[in-house]
Write an enzyme that holds these catalytic residues in place. Structure first.
Site, PDB file in Angstrom:
ATOM      1  N   ARG A  31       0.819  -1.236   0.000  1.00 39.49           N
ATOM      2  CA  ARG A  31       0.000   0.000   0.000  1.00 39.49           C
ATOM      3  C   ARG A  31       0.845   1.275   0.000  1.00 39.49           C
ATOM      4  NH1 ARG A  31      -5.360  -0.858   0.029  1.00 39.49           N
ATOM      5  NH2 ARG A  31      -6.135  -2.700   1.106  1.00 39.49           N
ATOM      6  N   ARG A  35      -3.431   6.307  -0.063  1.00 39.22           N
ATOM      7  CA  ARG A  35      -3.984   7.286   0.857  1.00 39.22           C
ATOM      8  C   ARG A  35      -3.003   8.054   1.725  1.00 39.22           C
ATOM      9  NH1 ARG A  35      -8.645   5.100   4.466  1.00 39.22           N
ATOM     10  NH2 ARG A  35      -7.571   3.105   4.190  1.00 39.22           N
ATOM     11  N   ARG A  44      -6.201  11.741  -7.070  1.00 38.78           N
ATOM     12  CA  ARG A  44      -7.143  10.646  -6.859  1.00 38.78           C
ATOM     13  C   ARG A  44      -8.481  10.872  -7.562  1.00 38.78           C
ATOM     14  NH1 ARG A  44     -11.177   8.180  -5.733  1.00 38.78           N
ATOM     15  NH2 ARG A  44     -11.668   6.978  -3.871  1.00 38.78           N
ATOM     16  N   ASP A  80      -6.599  -3.118  -6.747  1.00 36.01           N
ATOM     17  CA  ASP A  80      -7.165  -3.718  -5.542  1.00 36.01           C
ATOM     18  C   ASP A  80      -7.433  -5.182  -5.836  1.00 36.01           C
ATOM     19  OD1 ASP A  80      -8.579  -2.712  -2.787  1.00 36.01           O
ATOM     20  OD2 ASP A  80      -9.582  -4.471  -3.619  1.00 36.01           O
ATOM     21  N   TYR A 158     -14.783 -11.926   1.141  1.00 32.27           N
ATOM     22  CA  TYR A 158     -15.572 -10.722   0.840  1.00 32.27           C
ATOM     23  C   TYR A 158     -16.878 -11.080   0.138  1.00 32.27           C
ATOM     24  CZ  TYR A 158     -11.506  -7.875   2.059  1.00 32.27           C
ATOM     25  OH  TYR A 158     -10.471  -7.264   2.736  1.00 32.27           O
TER      26      TYR A 158
END
Lengths: 352, 352
Positions: A31, A35, A44, A80, A158
């Site tokens: 990552r 962010r 973004r 992702d 998920y």
């Protein structure tokens, strides 16, 4: 191949992945793109994160930002693990502050049809373009690009829970209660991973990482029975592409040996397991990636320095070490602290 | 003492805790009292769960329900690890579907004052009464009562994060960034645990369990530096009370040895670590408690049966084994499945 990718015989990341000595200890951060970077926030854009991922120019720029800022030894594609599922039209989104969410979770054989096979030339064209843009930028710099995909257990969690879970109760209930359906689901998810990873490598990725982030929720026997066959099939499909394969999850202290056995050259280790313990458990047959606690990035500078040194000492000069965090960068991390880690790791390489 | 408590030389749970052979393998379940039982829902009443805990008649009834229904080998006080903090007036509640929440989380030295020392005769009188009611019921049945408290790390995580956490970022930031404040906080939390546990044992509890449920978020060196001194002080304060001390957390595969070293007779093992591995890591110096995956209770009967047998086989007849789940009973568990586990464990004892 030699023009497409950085030289495997001089690139620190690619050498360490094969447990060969390199001029410095390679370091990158899970990552690292995203962010925690102010420049990320500038590019973004509006919309869901999946919109940014599906925009090759933007995704490539976000991937490059941490390479420029930190001088890390590898770039990782800004994407992702649910991207291929999203591209298949299953109905999954990434909710801000929550994570992947499905409005209609996976519950029955009929839901298998919602996971149609992907055609890389149409469904994943945005990703192929992103990789091509990146390789054109990165290869002259000698920086390898890591492609990645989610492993079947983590993706299934998920799909079945419909959102991030603490106890994986529904996943395990389906796994144990409907094992045939479980294996059919995992087979489809493995197909998605193979399609995704193959497309990434064909477009120029120098390595792949298979994220089974939540596989550590299982005891070893269940991992071997319900997960390993599918992850092994993915890794086997990558075996002839000539690139290192990394396998990663957290809470996987008891799974490190089977996670190496799926056919990985590198196994990720979270911060709970000392590297020397991980090396013993994997019998030295894989390189290790890790394993600074991501929360240490939030600690004062003198603590950070000592903890980086602790990881280096724990590795004790073994050439099969790719420095990383034990999990992804926390969003509240100060970029200067990550830069400090890179400086320390590279400086340590020169001394040793 | 002999009138107050079941006989330590014939009671299976108390024998196994000392690694001595017993007529059967003792079994109980973390969170056996509570949400999974229909009879619990009937007596639970309105208000927060802390209201039910503070009502001795109701708390005693809820504690007894699983003993009646399952025939488990131990009762565990119906309470919560945050009860002493709540009793101290810190400002903590248990939100339905969330867990412990603090409106004003712990952040500075001034917040230490909000954790005042407890006077058991006034602050914990409800709990002493509950224990006395229970011991009067349980001792004639030969069933020991387990008292418990939260360990400093786990309690601090709720106080600092203000709610359940996935990454413990704030806790670790305070631990590494303000170590002196961290240790002062943990010292107060250890005092609360000592007061609570001592009162429970003096009122007749036959054993205590120190829950450091989330300590597995730490790597071993940090556990030893920031947590172990405080947990050791708690265990040392219990050493002369002549009762077994259990120490438990999840994701603690790498911490089992230091968790034994705090002075526990029994260490809890979550489902991730096979019992034979846990026994090797703890060098046989403690009994083990565990370690069926709580999600297996949701599986079909034939899977449940096989998995119970797997845990028994893994333990391989060692007398130092208290059968339990690897974490608390999931609320959606079918009580008949838990009853089945008790029957299987007790039946296995007769065969072997």
């Amino acid at each position: 191949m030699t023009l497409l990718r950085p030289d495997p015989d001089t690139t620190p990341f690619l050498l360490a992945a094969r447990q060969l000595p390199a001029e410095r200890i390679p370091v990158w951060f899970m990552r690292q793109a995203g962010r925690s970077l102010p420049e990320y926030k500038r590019v973004r854009g509006e919309g869901t994160i999946l919109d940014a991922i599906a925009d090759p120019e933007r995704a490539a720029e976000i991937t490059l930002q941490p390479v420029r800022r930190y001088g890390v030894d590898a770039a990782i594609l800004f994407s992702d693990i649910v991207t291929p599922i999203w591209a298949s039209g299953f109905g999954i989104d990434i909710a801000a502050g929550v994570g992947p969410v499905c409005e209609r979770p996976f519950a029955s054989p009929a839901d298998l049809e919602r996971l149609r096979p992907l055609d890389p030339s149409t469904d994943l064209d945005f990703q192929t373009k992103t990789v091509e843009l990146l390789v054109a930028e990165l290869t002259p710099l000698g920086v390898p690009l890591i492609g990645f995909a989610g492993a079947p257990f983590t993706l299934a969690s998920y799909l079945i829970e419909g959102r991030p879970s603490r106890d994986y109760a529904k996943v395990k209930a389906l796994m144990h209660g409907q094992p045939e359906l479980w294996h059919r689901l995992c087979a489809r998810l493995a197909d998605l991973a193979i399609t995704t990873l193959t497309a990434q490598v064909q477009a120029g990725a120098s390595a792949i990482q298979l994220f089974d982030s939540w596989a550590g929720a299982l005891r070893p026997e269940h991992y071997r029975e319900f997960v390993m066959p599918h992850s092994s099939r993915i890794m086997a499909a990558m075996a002839d592409l000539g690139i290192p394969r990394i396998h990663f999850g957290i809470n996987t202290g008891e799974l490190l040996s089977p996670m190496a056995d799926v056919g990985a050259e590198v196994v990720g280790v979270d911060w709970r397991t000392p590297l020397q313990v991980a090396r013993r458990r994997t019998g030295g047959r894989v390189a290790l990636q890790g394993n600074l606690d991501p929360a240490i990035i939030l600690a004062p500078r003198h603590v950070l320095d000592a903890e980086v040194q602790r990881v280096l000492d724990d590795n004790d000069g073994h050439p099969g070490h790719i420095f990383n965090l034990g999990h992804g960068v926390l969003p509240q991390s100060d970029p200067d602290q990550l830069l400090r880690v890179v400086e320390l790791v590279h400086a340590a390489s020169r001394v040793s």
